[in-house]
Structure formats: structure tokens, C-alpha cells
Write a protein that holds these residues in place. Structure first.
Motif, PDB file in Angstrom:
ATOM      1  N   GLN A  17      40.969  42.599  33.710  1.00 46.36           N
ATOM      2  CA  GLN A  17      41.862  42.011  34.742  1.00 46.36           C
ATOM      3  C   GLN A  17      42.201  43.142  35.597  1.00 46.36           C
ATOM      4  O   GLN A  17      42.369  43.094  37.140  1.00 46.36           O
ATOM      5  N   ALA A  18      42.348  44.401  35.416  1.00 42.34           N
ATOM      6  CA  ALA A  18      42.927  45.668  36.038  1.00 42.34           C
ATOM      7  C   ALA A  18      41.489  45.866  37.018  1.00 42.34           C
ATOM      8  O   ALA A  18      41.683  46.365  38.264  1.00 42.34           O
ATOM      9  N   GLU A  19      40.494  45.917  36.222  1.00 44.71           N
ATOM     10  CA  GLU A  19      39.272  46.336  37.306  1.00 44.71           C
ATOM     11  C   GLU A  19      39.093  45.063  38.641  1.00 44.71           C
ATOM     12  O   GLU A  19      39.035  45.609  39.440  1.00 44.71           O
ATOM     13  N   GLU A  20      39.360  43.869  38.019  1.00 46.45           N
ATOM     14  CA  GLU A  20      39.265  43.014  39.360  1.00 46.45           C
ATOM     15  C   GLU A  20      40.452  43.313  40.328  1.00 46.45           C
ATOM     16  O   GLU A  20      40.090  43.017  41.494  1.00 46.45           O
ATOM     17  N   LEU A  21      41.686  43.667  39.852  1.00 50.95           N
ATOM     18  CA  LEU A  21      42.662  43.656  40.741  1.00 50.95           C
ATOM     19  C   LEU A  21      42.109  45.005  41.624  1.00 50.95           C
ATOM     20  O   LEU A  21      42.445  45.049  42.784  1.00 50.95           O
ATOM     21  N   LEU A  22      41.865  45.954  41.228  1.00 48.88           N
ATOM     22  CA  LEU A  22      41.227  47.242  41.839  1.00 48.88           C
ATOM     23  C   LEU A  22      40.294  46.986  42.993  1.00 48.88           C
ATOM     24  O   LEU A  22      40.204  47.346  43.992  1.00 48.88           O
ATOM     25  N   LEU A  23      39.178  46.159  42.490  1.00 45.78           N
ATOM     26  CA  LEU A  23      38.289  45.874  43.235  1.00 45.78           C
ATOM     27  C   LEU A  23      38.260  44.896  44.393  1.00 45.78           C
ATOM     28  O   LEU A  23      37.716  44.782  45.331  1.00 45.78           O
ATOM     29  N   THR A  24      39.361  43.910  44.043  1.00 47.99           N
ATOM     30  CA  THR A  24      39.579  42.981  45.092  1.00 47.99           C
ATOM     31  C   THR A  24      40.775  42.987  45.984  1.00 47.99           C
ATOM     32  O   THR A  24      40.796  42.518  47.210  1.00 47.99           O
ATOM     33  N   GLN A  25      41.872  43.692  45.663  1.00 48.99           N
ATOM     34  CA  GLN A  25      42.842  43.955  46.445  1.00 48.99           C
ATOM     35  C   GLN A  25      42.947  45.285  47.057  1.00 48.99           C
ATOM     36  O   GLN A  25      44.059  45.276  47.633  1.00 48.99           O
ATOM     37  N   LEU A  26      42.403  46.335  46.627  1.00 46.69           N
ATOM     38  CA  LEU A  26      42.455  47.746  47.195  1.00 46.69           C
ATOM     39  C   LEU A  26      41.267  48.127  47.710  1.00 46.69           C
ATOM     40  O   LEU A  26      39.945  47.481  47.184  1.00 46.69           O
ATOM     41  N   THR A  27      41.300  48.751  48.769  1.00 46.49           N
ATOM     42  CA  THR A  27      40.012  49.454  49.283  1.00 46.49           C
ATOM     43  C   THR A  27      40.201  50.810  49.894  1.00 46.49           C
ATOM     44  O   THR A  27      41.282  51.643  49.474  1.00 46.49           O
ATOM     45  N   GLY A  28      39.138  51.531  50.036  1.00 42.19           N
ATOM     46  CA  GLY A  28      39.323  52.937  50.249  1.00 42.19           C
ATOM     47  C   GLY A  28      39.196  53.923  49.073  1.00 42.19           C
ATOM     48  O   GLY A  28      39.714  55.239  49.256  1.00 42.19           O
ATOM     49  N   PHE A  29      38.621  53.742  48.209  1.00 41.97           N
ATOM     50  CA  PHE A  29      38.347  54.592  46.726  1.00 41.97           C
ATOM     51  C   PHE A  29      37.138  54.173  46.164  1.00 41.97           C
ATOM     52  O   PHE A  29      36.409  53.216  46.496  1.00 41.97           O
ATOM     53  N   THR A  30      36.632  55.169  45.348  1.00 40.88           N
ATOM     54  CA  THR A  30      35.538  54.757  44.335  1.00 40.88           C
ATOM     55  C   THR A  30      36.092  54.439  43.059  1.00 40.88           C
ATOM     56  O   THR A  30      37.086  55.386  42.738  1.00 40.88           O
ATOM     57  N   LEU A  31      35.510  53.773  42.264  1.00 44.17           N
ATOM     58  CA  LEU A  31      36.011  53.344  40.906  1.00 44.17           C
ATOM     59  C   LEU A  31      35.043  53.792  39.828  1.00 44.17           C
ATOM     60  O   LEU A  31      33.739  53.619  39.861  1.00 44.17           O
ATOM     61  N   ARG A  32      35.644  54.713  38.729  1.00 45.10           N
ATOM     62  CA  ARG A  32      34.757  55.184  37.929  1.00 45.10           C
ATOM     63  C   ARG A  32      35.288  54.735  36.624  1.00 45.10           C
ATOM     64  O   ARG A  32      36.434  55.112  36.135  1.00 45.10           O
ATOM     65  N   LYS A  33      34.594  54.116  35.910  1.00 44.30           N
ATOM     66  CA  LYS A  33      35.202  53.605  34.403  1.00 44.30           C
ATOM     67  C   LYS A  33      34.626  54.268  33.337  1.00 44.30           C
ATOM     68  O   LYS A  33      33.679  54.800  33.399  1.00 44.30           O
ATOM     69  N   ILE A  34      35.525  54.958  32.687  1.00 42.96           N
ATOM     70  CA  ILE A  34      35.303  55.549  31.586  1.00 42.96           C
ATOM     71  C   ILE A  34      35.602  54.737  30.224  1.00 42.96           C
ATOM     72  O   ILE A  34      36.767  54.168  29.954  1.00 42.96           O
ATOM     73  N   ASP A  35      34.602  54.485  29.203  1.00 46.08           N
ATOM     74  CA  ASP A  35      34.804  53.730  28.210  1.00 46.08           C
ATOM     75  C   ASP A  35      35.440  54.648  27.082  1.00 46.08           C
ATOM     76  O   ASP A  35      34.726  55.863  26.753  1.00 46.08           O
ATOM     77  N   ILE A  36      36.547  54.558  26.661  1.00 41.07           N
ATOM     78  CA  ILE A  36      37.302  55.303  25.962  1.00 41.07           C
ATOM     79  C   ILE A  36      36.656  55.322  24.111  1.00 41.07           C
ATOM     80  O   ILE A  36      37.036  56.483  23.670  1.00 41.07           O
ATOM     81  N   SER A  37      35.911  54.435  23.797  1.00 41.56           N
ATOM     82  CA  SER A  37      35.031  54.327  22.821  1.00 41.56           C
ATOM     83  C   SER A  37      34.100  55.515  22.364  1.00 41.56           C
ATOM     84  O   SER A  37      33.520  55.408  21.500  1.00 41.56           O
ATOM     85  N   LEU A  62      48.767  56.027  35.585  1.00 49.21           N
ATOM     86  CA  LEU A  62      49.581  54.676  35.539  1.00 49.21           C
ATOM     87  C   LEU A  62      48.758  53.695  34.582  1.00 49.21           C
ATOM     88  O   LEU A  62      47.916  53.341  34.276  1.00 49.21           O
ATOM     89  N   ASP A  63      49.829  53.614  33.691  1.00 48.92           N
ATOM     90  CA  ASP A  63      49.419  52.432  32.644  1.00 48.92           C
ATOM     91  C   ASP A  63      49.762  51.173  33.163  1.00 48.92           C
ATOM     92  O   ASP A  63      50.490  50.907  33.909  1.00 48.92           O
ATOM     93  N   TRP A  64      48.957  50.279  32.413  1.00 47.95           N
ATOM     94  CA  TRP A  64      49.023  48.978  32.603  1.00 47.95           C
ATOM     95  C   TRP A  64      50.320  48.301  31.916  1.00 47.95           C
ATOM     96  O   TRP A  64      50.956  48.912  31.149  1.00 47.95           O
ATOM     97  N   PRO A  65      51.088  47.372  32.525  1.00 51.55           N
ATOM     98  CA  PRO A  65      50.587  46.625  33.689  1.00 51.55           C
ATOM     99  C   PRO A  65      50.773  47.376  34.902  1.00 51.55           C
ATOM    100  O   PRO A  65      51.994  47.918  35.223  1.00 51.55           O
ATOM    101  N   PHE A  66      49.962  46.924  36.050  1.00 53.75           N
ATOM    102  CA  PHE A  66      50.051  47.349  37.385  1.00 53.75           C
ATOM    103  C   PHE A  66      49.850  46.273  38.401  1.00 53.75           C
ATOM    104  O   PHE A  66      48.874  45.691  37.923  1.00 53.75           O
ATOM    105  N   ASN A  67      50.336  46.475  39.603  1.00 54.41           N
ATOM    106  CA  ASN A  67      49.766  45.450  40.591  1.00 54.41           C
ATOM    107  C   ASN A  67      49.116  46.352  42.052  1.00 54.41           C
ATOM    108  O   ASN A  67      49.371  47.435  41.701  1.00 54.41           O
ATOM    109  N   ALA A  68      48.852  45.700  42.712  1.00 53.78           N
ATOM    110  CA  ALA A  68      48.380  46.551  43.928  1.00 53.78           C
ATOM    111  C   ALA A  68      49.181  47.365  44.688  1.00 53.78           C
ATOM    112  O   ALA A  68      49.227  48.339  44.921  1.00 53.78           O
ATOM    113  N   LEU A  69      50.707  46.768  44.716  1.00 51.61           N
ATOM    114  CA  LEU A  69      51.699  47.854  45.028  1.00 51.61           C
ATOM    115  C   LEU A  69      52.070  48.880  44.231  1.00 51.61           C
ATOM    116  O   LEU A  69      52.199  49.968  44.845  1.00 51.61           O
TER     117      LEU A  69
END
Length: 79
Positions: A17-37, A62-69
């Protein structure tokens, strides 16, 4: 363009859900995912908190839950 880090792990529906929010509602950044496992220390740090958003070179997270704002405010304060 700032880079954001999303601390995540496979099978985490909140992380998806967080990744979808970041990729669909925000622009102007690159996203790097780090698998904590991949590291025991990350599991102990983030295991109960994921998804967590971070900016390289800062300790601010910034911990979940968060929104675009919430993310926009976080970026304004730390970028």
C-alpha cells in the motif's frame, strides 16, 4: 531528484500500500526499496514498524501509516 528509501519485506500488504501511494500520488523522487529480511539488525529495527520511509543521509524516518500529505510535509522538512 531526491531518493527515498522504503523499508519493506515480501508479503507485507501495508508495504505494498505504501509503495502504491508513493508511486501513484507523488512525483519528483526515485524510490529504492530495502528488504529488511536481508539483515538481522534491520529486522530488529524495522520488523514491527514497516513500512518505513527514509531519506539517505538523514536519520529522519516516517513510519506507517502515512498519506501523500504526510510524505510531502516530511520531504519539505528533511530535503
Amino acid at each position: 531528484m531526491p531518493e527515498l528509501i522504503l523499508y519493506t519485506t515480501s508479503g507485507c500488504h501495508l508495504c505494498e500500500q505504501a509503495e502504491e501511494l508513493l508511486l501513484t500520488q507523488l512525483t519528483g523522487f526515485t524510490l529504492r526499496k530495502i528488504d529488511i529480511s536481508d539483515a538481522e539488525t534491520m529486522v530488529s529495527t524495522y520488523g514491527l514498524r514497516i513500512p518505513v520511509l527514509g531519506i539517505p543521509g538523514t536519520k529522519a524516518e516516517l513510519d506507517w501509516p502515512f498519506n501523500a500529505l504526510d510524505v510531502a510535509d516530511y520531504l519539505d522538512a528533511h530535503c
